[in-house]
Enzyme design. Structure first.
Site, PDB file in Angstrom:
ATOM      1  N   ARG A  61     -33.627  42.503  39.710  1.00 33.74           N
ATOM      2  CA  ARG A  61     -32.170  42.708  39.635  1.00 33.74           C
ATOM      3  C   ARG A  61     -31.870  44.141  39.210  1.00 33.74           C
ATOM      4  NH1 ARG A  61     -32.661  37.409  37.248  1.00 33.74           N
ATOM      5  NH2 ARG A  61     -32.388  38.219  35.127  1.00 33.74           N
TER       6      ARG A  61
ATOM      7  N   LYS B 198     -12.758  42.591  34.258  1.00 32.56           N
ATOM      8  CA  LYS B 198     -12.294  41.829  35.417  1.00 32.56           C
ATOM      9  C   LYS B 198     -12.449  40.347  35.158  1.00 32.56           C
ATOM     10  CE  LYS B 198     -14.307  40.052  38.813  1.00 32.56           C
ATOM     11  NZ  LYS B 198     -15.027  39.591  40.024  1.00 32.56           N
TER      12      LYS B 198
ATOM     13  N   GLU C 277      -7.368  39.063  38.686  1.00 34.73           N
ATOM     14  CA  GLU C 277      -7.818  38.670  40.023  1.00 34.73           C
ATOM     15  C   GLU C 277      -7.462  37.223  40.365  1.00 34.73           C
ATOM     16  OE1 GLU C 277     -11.882  38.365  42.766  1.00 34.73           O
ATOM     17  OE2 GLU C 277     -11.966  39.437  40.861  1.00 34.73           O
TER      18      GLU C 277
ATOM     19  N   LYS D 180      -6.257  42.618  41.411  1.00 34.36           N
ATOM     20  CA  LYS D 180      -7.251  42.504  42.482  1.00 34.36           C
ATOM     21  C   LYS D 180      -6.954  41.233  43.285  1.00 34.36           C
ATOM     22  CE  LYS D 180     -12.235  42.370  43.379  1.00 34.36           C
ATOM     23  NZ  LYS D 180     -13.585  42.687  42.859  1.00 34.36           N
TER      24      LYS D 180
END
Length: 363
Positions: A56, A146, A187, A229
Site C-alpha cells: 500500500r 473529508k 460529501e 464534494k
C-alpha cells in the site's frame, strides 16, 4: 442576546477560508487517495500483489513522488494509515506533500452501516471520537478533512429519513472539523446505481443539497471555510438514455445554483464511477455552461485520476515512471477542464475510456 451565535474567532475563520480557497485555485484540484485498506487491497489484487502495508505504501509513494504533481494538484486526501507512512528514504508523506506545496487532508468517516428500518439505505459512522482524531490529524499536518454520505436512488429512496440523517451527520462533522481547525469537505454522494433518468437525479440532488445546507446553517458552520464534494447530475448507470456533457452540465449547475450558497468557495466534484475521459469532459462542460457560477468548479477524483496509473504500474517498479506520466496527463486534463479549456480526446491514457463504475461503491 439569547438565541444568537457567533462563528469561529476571526483568526480561525481566516485560516479556514485561506485553506479552502487555496485548494480550489484556478487550474488545480484534489487527488483522492483515501481508499480503506480493504478498498486498496482489491486494487492491489488486480495487479497480483498482496494487500500488505508495504505494498500500500509503495503505491502511494508512486503517486506522491511524481515530479510536477503540484502543477494541477492542490491537495491530496489521505487515509489514516497514509498519514504515518514514509518514502523509501524516510521522508514522511505529509512532509513530502508540503515540500511540493500540496495541502494534505484526511478522510475521517468510518464508512457506512445499515440505516435501521430503511429500505437498504445506509448511515455513516465516526462522529463519537471525531474531535480528538481531528486534533491529532491537525497536529500531524493535515489542513482539511473529508466525510462521505452515500445516498441511493430507487423507487422509494432516498427516504426522508436517509436525507435528514445525511444532513445532520454532515453538519455535525463539519462543525467538529472547524472547531479543530480543519476545513471540512462535505460529501453527499447521490450514487450512479439505478435506472433513473437525469431529471430524477437532478431533483434528488436539489432536495439533498437543500437539506444539507439547512443543517450546516443550523449547526453554525462557517461556509467560507468549507468545500462541497457532490455528484455530477447524470442518469443512473442502467438508464437507457444517455445525456450529452452539455445536458449534464446544465442539470448539474442548475441543481447547485438552487442549493449551494455563493459563500462556499468551491465545489470539488467526485467522479462517481465515470471513466477518466467522461469525468474530464463533463467537468469541462460544467465550466463552460452559460449559467451563473459563483464558486470554483473543480475536481476531487480518485478512480478518474488513477485507473490508468494502476493499469500501467501493474505492481512493477520498472513501470513507475510510465505510471507517473499517466497520472500527470490526467491531472493536466482535469486542470484544463476546471477552467473550461479541455478539448475532448486531447489526452489519451491507458484506461481513459474504461468504466470505473462499481455497484454500491465503497472506498
Amino acid at each position: 442576546m439569547s438565541g444568537y451565535f457567533s462563528y469561529p474567532d476571526a483568526s480561525l475563520q481566516e485560516e479556514l477560508k485561506k485553506t479552502a480557497e487555496a485548494i480550489v485555485v484556478p487550474g488545480k484540484g484534489i487527488l483522492a487517495v483515501d481508499e480503506s485498506n480493504e478498498g486498496i487491497g482489491k486494487l492491489l489484487a488486480s495487479v497480483g500483489l498482496e494487500n500488505t502495508e508495504n505494498n500500500r505504501r509503495r503505491y502511494r509513494q508512486l503517486l506522491f513522488t511524481t515530479d510536477m504533481l503540484s502543477e494541477n494538484i492542490s491537495a491530496v486526501i489521505l487515509f489514516d494509515e497514509t498519514v504515518y507512512q514514509k518514502t523509501d528514504d524516510g521522508t514522511s508523506f505529509i512532509d513530502l506533500l508540503k515540500k511540493k506545496n500540496i495541502i494534505p487532508g484526511i478522510k475521517v468517516d468510518k464508512d457506512v452501516v445499515p440505516l435501521y428500518l430503511s429500505e437498504d439505505e445506509v448511515t455513516t459512522q465516526g462522529l463519537d471520537d471525531l474531535a480528538q482524531r481531528c486534533a491529532v490529524y491537525k497536529k500531524q499536518g493535515c489542513r482539511f478533512a473529508k466525510w462521505r454520505c452515500p445516498l441511493k436512488i430507487s423507487e422509494h429512496t432516498p427516504s426522508v429519513q436517509a436525507i435528514q440523517d445525511t444532513a445532520q451527520i454532515l453538519a455535525r462533522y463539519a462543525s467538529i472539523c472547524q472547531s479543530q481547525g480543519l476545513v471540512p469537505i462535505v460529501e453527499p454522494d447521490v450514487l450512479l446505481d439505478g435506472d433513473h433518468d437525469i431529471v430524477r437525479t437532478q431533483k434528488v440532488t436539489e432536495v439533498v443539497l437543500a437539506a444539507v445546507y439547512k443543517s450546516l446553517n443550523d449547526h453554525h458552520v462557517f461556509l467560507e471555510g468549507t468545500l462541497i464534494k457532490p455528484n455530477m447530475v447524470t442518469p443512473g448507470q442502467a438508464c437507457p438514455k444517455r445525456n450529452t456533457p452539455e445536458e449534464i452540465a446544465t442539470a448539474t449547475v442548475t441543481a447547485l445554483l438552487r442549493g449551494v450558497p455563493a459563500a462556499v468557495p468551491g465545489i470539488v466534484f467526485l467522479s462517481g464511477g465515470q471513466s477518466e475521459e467522461e469525468a474530464t469532459v463533463n467537468l469541462n462542460a460544467i465550466n463552460n455552461v452559460q449559467l451563473k457560477k459563483p464558486w470554483a468548479l473543480t475536481f476531487s477524483y480518485g478512480r478518474a485520476l488513477q485507473a490508468s496509473v494502476w493499469k500501467t504500474w501493474a505492481g512493477k517498479d520498472e513501470n513507475i515512471k510510465k505510471a507517473q506520466i499517466e497520472l500527470l496527463k490526467r491531472a493536466k486534463a482535469n486542470g484544463l477542464a476546471s477552467v473550461g479549456k479541455y478539448q475532448p480526446g486531447d489526452v489519451t491514457t491507458a484506461a481513459g475510456d474504461s468504466s470505473n463504475y462499481t455497484k454500491n461503491h465503497k472506498y
